[in-house]
Design a protein around this motif. Structure first.
Motif, PDB file in Angstrom:
ATOM      1  N   MET A  20       4.459   7.971  11.426  1.00 17.75           N
ATOM      2  CA  MET A  20       3.414   7.364  12.264  1.00 17.75           C
ATOM      3  C   MET A  20       3.098   8.248  13.455  1.00 17.75           C
ATOM      4  O   MET A  20       1.946   8.336  13.890  1.00 17.75           O
ATOM      5  N   GLU A  21       4.124   8.899  13.960  1.00 18.81           N
ATOM      6  CA  GLU A  21       3.913   9.772  15.105  1.00 18.81           C
ATOM      7  C   GLU A  21       3.119  11.008  14.690  1.00 18.81           C
ATOM      8  O   GLU A  21       2.132  11.360  15.321  1.00 18.81           O
ATOM      9  N   ARG A  22       3.556  11.631  13.586  1.00 16.65           N
ATOM     10  CA  ARG A  22       2.898  12.870  13.156  1.00 16.65           C
ATOM     11  C   ARG A  22       1.468  12.632  12.709  1.00 16.65           C
ATOM     12  O   ARG A  22       0.618  13.508  12.827  1.00 16.65           O
ATOM     13  N   PHE A  23       1.184  11.456  12.153  1.00 10.77           N
ATOM     14  CA  PHE A  23      -0.177  11.188  11.673  1.00 10.77           C
ATOM     15  C   PHE A  23      -0.954  10.291  12.631  1.00 10.77           C
ATOM     16  O   PHE A  23      -2.018   9.795  12.277  1.00 10.77           O
ATOM     17  N   ASP A  24      -0.408  10.089  13.799  1.00 14.00           N
ATOM     18  CA  ASP A  24      -1.130   9.380  14.847  1.00 14.00           C
ATOM     19  C   ASP A  24      -1.613   8.008  14.372  1.00 14.00           C
ATOM     20  O   ASP A  24      -2.769   7.639  14.542  1.00 14.00           O
ATOM     21  N   VAL A  25      -0.704   7.259  13.743  1.00 12.36           N
ATOM     22  CA  VAL A  25      -1.051   5.905  13.293  1.00 12.36           C
ATOM     23  C   VAL A  25      -0.949   4.967  14.481  1.00 12.36           C
ATOM     24  O   VAL A  25       0.047   4.971  15.200  1.00 12.36           O
ATOM     25  N   ARG A  26      -2.005   4.192  14.669  1.00 15.24           N
ATOM     26  CA  ARG A  26      -1.989   3.272  15.800  1.00 15.24           C
ATOM     27  C   ARG A  26      -2.234   1.836  15.347  1.00 15.24           C
ATOM     28  O   ARG A  26      -3.148   1.619  14.546  1.00 15.24           O
ATOM     29  N   PRO A  27      -1.488   0.832  15.851  1.00 16.05           N
ATOM     30  CA  PRO A  27      -0.326   1.012  16.725  1.00 16.05           C
ATOM     31  C   PRO A  27       0.885   1.504  15.928  1.00 16.05           C
ATOM     32  O   PRO A  27       1.012   1.169  14.768  1.00 16.05           O
ATOM     33  N   PRO A  28       1.761   2.302  16.542  1.00 10.04           N
ATOM     34  CA  PRO A  28       2.887   2.897  15.812  1.00 10.04           C
ATOM     35  C   PRO A  28       4.034   1.905  15.620  1.00 10.04           C
ATOM     36  O   PRO A  28       5.140   2.130  16.079  1.00 10.04           O
ATOM     37  N   ASP A  29       3.760   0.813  14.957  1.00 11.82           N
ATOM     38  CA  ASP A  29       4.759  -0.229  14.780  1.00 11.82           C
ATOM     39  C   ASP A  29       5.061  -0.408  13.293  1.00 11.82           C
ATOM     40  O   ASP A  29       4.246  -0.948  12.547  1.00 11.82           O
ATOM     41  N   PRO A  30       6.244   0.045  12.835  1.00  9.82           N
ATOM     42  CA  PRO A  30       6.562  -0.004  11.405  1.00  9.82           C
ATOM     43  C   PRO A  30       6.636  -1.427  10.861  1.00  9.82           C
ATOM     44  O   PRO A  30       6.561  -1.633   9.662  1.00  9.82           O
ATOM     45  N   ARG A  31       6.807  -2.424  11.741  1.00  7.14           N
ATOM     46  CA  ARG A  31       6.980  -3.795  11.263  1.00  7.14           C
ATOM     47  C   ARG A  31       5.666  -4.549  11.094  1.00  7.14           C
ATOM     48  O   ARG A  31       5.662  -5.719  10.707  1.00  7.14           O
ATOM     49  N   LEU A  32       4.564  -3.900  11.401  1.00 10.48           N
ATOM     50  CA  LEU A  32       3.276  -4.552  11.244  1.00 10.48           C
ATOM     51  C   LEU A  32       2.857  -4.510   9.775  1.00 10.48           C
ATOM     52  O   LEU A  32       3.084  -3.519   9.094  1.00 10.48           O
ATOM     53  N   ALA A  33       2.251  -5.597   9.293  1.00  9.84           N
ATOM     54  CA  ALA A  33       1.774  -5.611   7.903  1.00  9.84           C
ATOM     55  C   ALA A  33       0.606  -4.640   7.757  1.00  9.84           C
ATOM     56  O   ALA A  33      -0.167  -4.442   8.693  1.00  9.84           O
ATOM     57  N   ALA A  34       0.498  -4.037   6.574  1.00 12.20           N
ATOM     58  CA  ALA A  34      -0.554  -3.045   6.341  1.00 12.20           C
ATOM     59  C   ALA A  34      -1.931  -3.628   6.649  1.00 12.20           C
ATOM     60  O   ALA A  34      -2.804  -2.940   7.168  1.00 12.20           O
ATOM     61  N   LYS A  35      -2.131  -4.915   6.345  1.00 16.50           N
ATOM     62  CA  LYS A  35      -3.453  -5.511   6.537  1.00 16.50           C
ATOM     63  C   LYS A  35      -3.830  -5.616   8.011  1.00 16.50           C
ATOM     64  O   LYS A  35      -4.995  -5.813   8.325  1.00 16.50           O
ATOM     65  N   SER A  36      -2.847  -5.478   8.910  1.00 13.85           N
ATOM     66  CA  SER A  36      -3.152  -5.581  10.333  1.00 13.85           C
ATOM     67  C   SER A  36      -3.674  -4.286  10.931  1.00 13.85           C
ATOM     68  O   SER A  36      -4.084  -4.263  12.079  1.00 13.85           O
ATOM     69  N   PHE A  37      -3.627  -3.189  10.155  1.00 14.87           N
ATOM     70  CA  PHE A  37      -4.140  -1.915  10.671  1.00 14.87           C
ATOM     71  C   PHE A  37      -5.621  -1.777  10.324  1.00 14.87           C
ATOM     72  O   PHE A  37      -6.106  -2.364   9.361  1.00 14.87           O
ATOM     73  N   SER A  38      -6.331  -0.954  11.113  1.00 11.48           N
ATOM     74  CA  SER A  38      -7.726  -0.667  10.792  1.00 11.48           C
ATOM     75  C   SER A  38      -7.770   0.237   9.561  1.00 11.48           C
ATOM     76  O   SER A  38      -6.774   0.836   9.174  1.00 11.48           O
ATOM     77  N   GLY A  39      -8.955   0.337   8.962  1.00  8.17           N
ATOM     78  CA  GLY A  39      -9.107   1.145   7.755  1.00  8.17           C
ATOM     79  C   GLY A  39      -8.607   2.565   7.936  1.00  8.17           C
ATOM     80  O   GLY A  39      -7.902   3.105   7.085  1.00  8.17           O
ATOM     81  N   GLY A  40      -8.951   3.175   9.056  1.00  6.43           N
ATOM     82  CA  GLY A  40      -8.547   4.550   9.305  1.00  6.43           C
ATOM     83  C   GLY A  40      -7.040   4.688   9.398  1.00  6.43           C
ATOM     84  O   GLY A  40      -6.448   5.632   8.868  1.00  6.43           O
ATOM     85  N   ASN A  41      -6.397   3.731  10.061  1.00  9.96           N
ATOM     86  CA  ASN A  41      -4.944   3.817  10.211  1.00  9.96           C
ATOM     87  C   ASN A  41      -4.221   3.490   8.907  1.00  9.96           C
ATOM     88  O   ASN A  41      -3.178   4.071   8.606  1.00  9.96           O
ATOM     89  N   GLN A  42      -4.806   2.600   8.118  1.00 14.29           N
ATOM     90  CA  GLN A  42      -4.242   2.367   6.789  1.00 14.29           C
ATOM     91  C   GLN A  42      -4.272   3.661   5.981  1.00 14.29           C
ATOM     92  O   GLN A  42      -3.297   4.027   5.321  1.00 14.29           O
ATOM     93  N   GLN A  43      -5.417   4.340   6.056  1.00 15.58           N
ATOM     94  CA  GLN A  43      -5.549   5.573   5.286  1.00 15.58           C
ATOM     95  C   GLN A  43      -4.559   6.627   5.771  1.00 15.58           C
ATOM     96  O   GLN A  43      -4.016   7.393   4.986  1.00 15.58           O
ATOM     97  N   LYS A  44      -4.303   6.650   7.080  1.00 19.50           N
ATOM     98  CA  LYS A  44      -3.337   7.621   7.602  1.00 19.50           C
ATOM     99  C   LYS A  44      -1.934   7.320   7.069  1.00 19.50           C
ATOM    100  O   LYS A  44      -1.146   8.246   6.837  1.00 19.50           O
ATOM    101  N   ILE A  45      -1.616   6.048   6.905  1.00 16.15           N
ATOM    102  CA  ILE A  45      -0.291   5.716   6.357  1.00 16.15           C
ATOM    103  C   ILE A  45      -0.173   6.251   4.932  1.00 16.15           C
ATOM    104  O   ILE A  45       0.827   6.875   4.563  1.00 16.15           O
TER     105      ILE A  45
END
Lengths: 511, 367
Positions: free
Chosen positions: A390-415
């Motif tokens: 998450m740090e290297r790919f700048d995923v925001r918010p950098p919280d591993p416990r968040l469900a994938a559906k809670s991230f925006s499209g761009g951050n999902q794609q970064k994961i």
């Protein structure tokens, strides 16, 4: 005396639970103009238009149609007020004729025959007037998407719409079909119709609109005359910071062939022949871009390579053939052969939307010994790995416990990208890398793809966005109706030629 | 961002649903002309007021834990296993065969043998519908229901034929040998003069059920297999992308589910009846569905829900005994509990989410 605006919205606000989709939005659209609304995914464009069309009720604000304050509680009221909407996903009855679809819901009486006869006359008149030629007796499922879209426009016009809203109308069209659509819109405008065009494509805005409004995070950040702005300025208004629209890349350092596909054929479950005798190769250190309108066999090609669709033919990876039908034709075997895959549809394939981010980071690689601890999975190790990614790919918010559906499209794609790229694959399959991704993240994702290429990896890129194909690819192949129409080098071709090929025309015929 | 904290989801919603169900049950009891307060007192006293009552409550709960876990495991792979009833029946057959025809030296070994036989028979009975689902697309709900009837018919056939002792007039097997009898709570917890749990059927299987809860929890949340089962349950298309075989997951999760349902037989067949009778399962397979729904398919939730249903079963029997409230009343109460916790979940959830959102917003404003 000045004319009243065709549409005026004053102080529209709407929230869904904790999310404020529209914040105090005001907008004026003059009659006989094409007004663009541009913004990233989730900026609130569709919500605003849904309020205008009566699907949602605004929490606050007023709507004026031609100077009259109008309440629009449902879509019936919107139609009565002269508003027509063409949705991104068409709302047509597939096994009805064009004529039946146009009349559906607007029948004159209980008897169908007089309505159909009247509609036939009107359709003919509309076709002559606006270049909207459609065979009224064709069945919807037999005609192309461009034609289907024209039926949607005809439906609106048949209901006497003076204001036409189009939501991402070019997403499914070839460039030639898109040009035709814009000619139709020009004709409509000349006849005094008002058009609202919702899109995330800067070029369409620049080419067709008179005025443009930019939305960001539920707010209207600016409304400007198109002639007084530039793509660069619009992009900045959309994102809220400076963005680079160009992909910086050095010339490719091409080495050995990594992927060699020979005479691949794919027939899907329904017995439709999706990929027809396709051959191509991808070498280490290059990006092969496959252009084409969606639904022309690119998805199936990726699925076979990714190990979840069966095919016939030969596919050689790193000099060794891969299994196309047997026990070793699954995704796990593909990963063991050094093939990583960022699938076209991250929500249906690439991620489990209800899984936490850290669970998704192991997805597909959950057999990896470093994720095991005896007979159990080493969840702590996976979480630690996720934090790094998450740090290297700048995923925001950098919280591993968040469900994938809670991230925006761009951050999902970064994961997904972090998971696949950090496997250090020999071959990366990547489908629609920036679909539904905001501009800021597009820049980052493109950089990552180019960086992987520069490490000497082979990359197969499939995208329906021609601009993306042209910006990233070292070679471009075009697919149409399951066949390869040919290959071009990006410096030797342009959107026009590729567009012809995407419509199934070879250079000779096109001339 | 979730609208509600987790404790509200896991504890508060079932609790409110339960209170609503209890309230409507009270209205029904009023309509019959009895006092709901008295009825509740009677139920609590009958089910929890003595070690005897507890012995019955826990006996029923043990059955429901096994069938509830069975439904939960299948749920995680989005398979709706309605066949717990039949799988438990066939599990009983396995227990009967291994108790009758294997000379066991000690009850502990007989228990292990019983567990194994029950699980294998239950799993085998679930394997056929699972195979039909995985390979032929025959809907698992339909096939598992049909297999309940087939299991009932099979047991009927065997219990009036091959398994019936010569000369017996009853459709049941003979008594299991002494060495296979499991220690009841009375045997285990009575000391000296004080006999606790006297005559109650609760037995050592209850502890096996607790172990099964822990094992299922570890399987679902700590192992690769559980990860694959859940992934498949959430999204079949994504599972295929990841190289998870749908056939494998459907087969394995259904067989684990069937095995757990079958294991109920160590409680009701080996532990309580000590022989196999017709209709030994008494609907526990179906109660398992309600237990899994209410327990949110989590082993701990299943455990609590199974206790609740054990209480309702035993307390309801007491009601029928001492008041003019008919025994069917307990079915009404159960149905209301299922209705509110399962089917009408959103009715409680949606307003509660709004409350929590409002609270959160106020907190943010204050901050």
């Amino acid at each position: 005396m000045t004319t009243a605006p065709a549409i005026e919205l004053k102080g529209i606000s709407k929230s869904f639970g904790p999310v404020q989709a529209n914040k105090d939005i005001s907008i004026r659209v003059m009659p006989g103009t094409i007004h663009g609304i541009i913004g990233e995914n989730g900026a609130g464009k569709s919500t605003l238009m849904s309020i205008l069309y009566g699907f949602y009720k605004a929490d606050a604000g007023e709507i004026f149609i031609s100077g009259q304050k109008t309440a629009i509680p449902d879509s019936q009221a919107a139609i009565a007020a002269g508003i027509g909407m063409v949705f991104q996903h068409f709302k047509l009855v597939e096994n009805f004729t064009v004529l039946e679809n146009v009349v559906l819901g607007a029948e004159d009486s209980g008897l169908l025959r007089p309505s159909l006869a009247r509609a036939r006359r009107e359709l003919k008149a509309l076709a002559d007037e606006y270049e909207l030629n459609v065979d009224p007796d064709a069945i919807i499922e037999d005609i192309g998407v461009g034609m289907q879209q024209r039926v949607e426009i005809l439906k609106a016009l048949y209901r006497r719409a003076d204001i036409l809203i189009l939501d991402e109308p070019t997403g499914v069209l070839t460039p030639a079909e898109a040009d035709h659509l814009f000619r139709i819109l020009e004709n409509l405008k000349r006849e005094g119709k008002t058009i609202i065009l919702i899109t995330h494509k800067l070029r369409e805005i620049m080419d067709t609109t008179d005025t443009v409004s930019v939305m960001r995070r539920g707010e209207m950040t600016a409304t400007v005359k198109t002639s007084e702005t530039s793509p660069q300025q619009l992009a900045e208004l959309m994102v809220g910071r400076k963005v680079s629209l160009q992909v910086e890349k050095a010339p490719a350092q091409v080495r050995d062939v990594i992927l060699d596909v020979q005479n691949l054929n794919v027939t899907d479950e329904k017995g439709v022949h999706r990929v027809k005798d396709v051959s191509f190769n991808v070498r280490a250190g290059e990006i092969l871009g496959i252009a084409g309108v969606s639904g022309n066999g690119q998805s199936e090609l990726l699925e076979v390579l990714g190990g979840y669709e069966k095919g016939t033919g030969t596919i050689i990876v790193n000099g060794q053939p891969i299994d196309l039908t047997g026990a070793k034709s699954d995704g796990r075997s593909r990963r063991e052969r050094g093939i990583a895959h960022v699938p076209e549809d991250r929500q249906r394939e690439g991620l489990i939307m209800d899984y936490h981010a850290w669970e998704n980071v192991a997805f597909g690689y959950h057999h990896d010994p470093k994720y095991q601890n005896g007979m159990f999975m080493d969840n702590a190790a996976i979480k630690a790995d996720t934090i790094g990614k998450m740090e290297r790919f700048d995923v925001r918010p950098p919280d591993p416990r968040l469900a994938a559906k809670s991230f925006s499209g761009g951050n999902q794609q970064k994961i997904v990208l972090a998971r696949e790229i950090e496997r250090n694959p020999d071959l990366l399959l990547i489908g629609q890398p920036t679909r539904g991704v905001d501009i800021g993240a597009i820049e980052f994702i493109h950089q990552q793809i180019v960086a992987l290429r520069d490490q000497g990896k082979a990359i197969l890129l499939v995208s329906v966005e021609l601009e993306e194909i042209l910006a990233l690819s070292d070679r471009i192949a075009v697919m149409f109706d399951g066949r390869m129409m040919g290959e071009r080098l990006p410096q030797d071709t342009d959107e026009k030629e590729l567009g012809m090929m995407m419509a199934g025309m070879n250079k000779g015929e096109a001339a | 961002m979730d609208a509600m904290p987790k404790w509200a989801d896991v504890v508060l919603i079932p609790l409110i649903s339960l209170i609503l169900a209890a309230f409507i049950s009270a209205l029904v009891i009023l309509a019959i002309g009895e006092s709901p307060v008295e009825a509740l007192k009677l139920m609590v006293k009958g089910a929890l007021g003595s070690t005897y009552g507890w012995g019955y409550t826990l006996y029923y709960a043990t059955n429901f834990i096994f069938t509830g876990l069975a439904v939960s495991v299948a749920f995680h792979s989005r398979m709706f296993n309605i066949g717990g009833e039949g799988q438990a029946m066939v599990g009983g057959l396995g227990v009967a065969l291994i108790c009758l025809y294997v000379p066991w030296p000690h009850w502990s070994l007989a228990l292990l043998g019983g567990i194994l036989a029950a699980a294998v028979f239950g799993a085998a009975w679930a394997a056929i519908p699972a195979f039909l689902q995985a390979k032929r697309g025959s809907h698992i709900v339909i096939t598992t229901i049909m297999f309940n009837f087939i299991a009932a018919a099979l047991l009927n056939y065997l219990l009036i034929g091959a398994l019936k002792p010569k000369g017996s007039m009853e459709p049941a097997t003979g008594k299991f040998p002494e060495a296979t009898h499991l220690p009841s709570f009375q045997d285990m917890f009575s000391f000296g003069e004080t006999a606790l749990f006297r005559g109650a059927p609760a037995n050592v299987s209850f502890f096996v059920a607790i172990v099964a809860c822990v094992a299922v929890w570890a399987l679902i949340w700590k192992t690769k297999l559980g990860y694959e089962i859940r992934a498949f349950g959430h999204s079949e298309s994504a599972a295929k992308y990841a190289g998870i075989s749908p056939t494998k997951i459907i087969m394995i999760s259904m067989m684990i589910s069937g095995g757990l349902a079958g294991m109920m037989a160590i409680n009701n067949v080996q532990g309580e009846a000590e022989r196999l009778v017709l209709n030994a399962v008494e609907g526990a397979g179906f109660i398992g569905i309600a237990v899994a729904l209410m327990g949110r398919s989590h082993p701990f939730g299943v455990f609590l829900a199974a206790l609740l249903f054990g209480f309702l079963y035993q307390g309801g029997a007491e009601l029928a005994l001492w008041t003019k409230i008919p025994r069917e009343m307990i079915v009404v109460i159960q149905a209301l509990v299922i209705l509110f916790t399962g089917a009408l979940d959103d009715m409680v959830r949606a307003p509660l989410e709004r409350v929590f959102l409002a609270l959160k917003r106020r907190k943010r404003k204050a901050a």
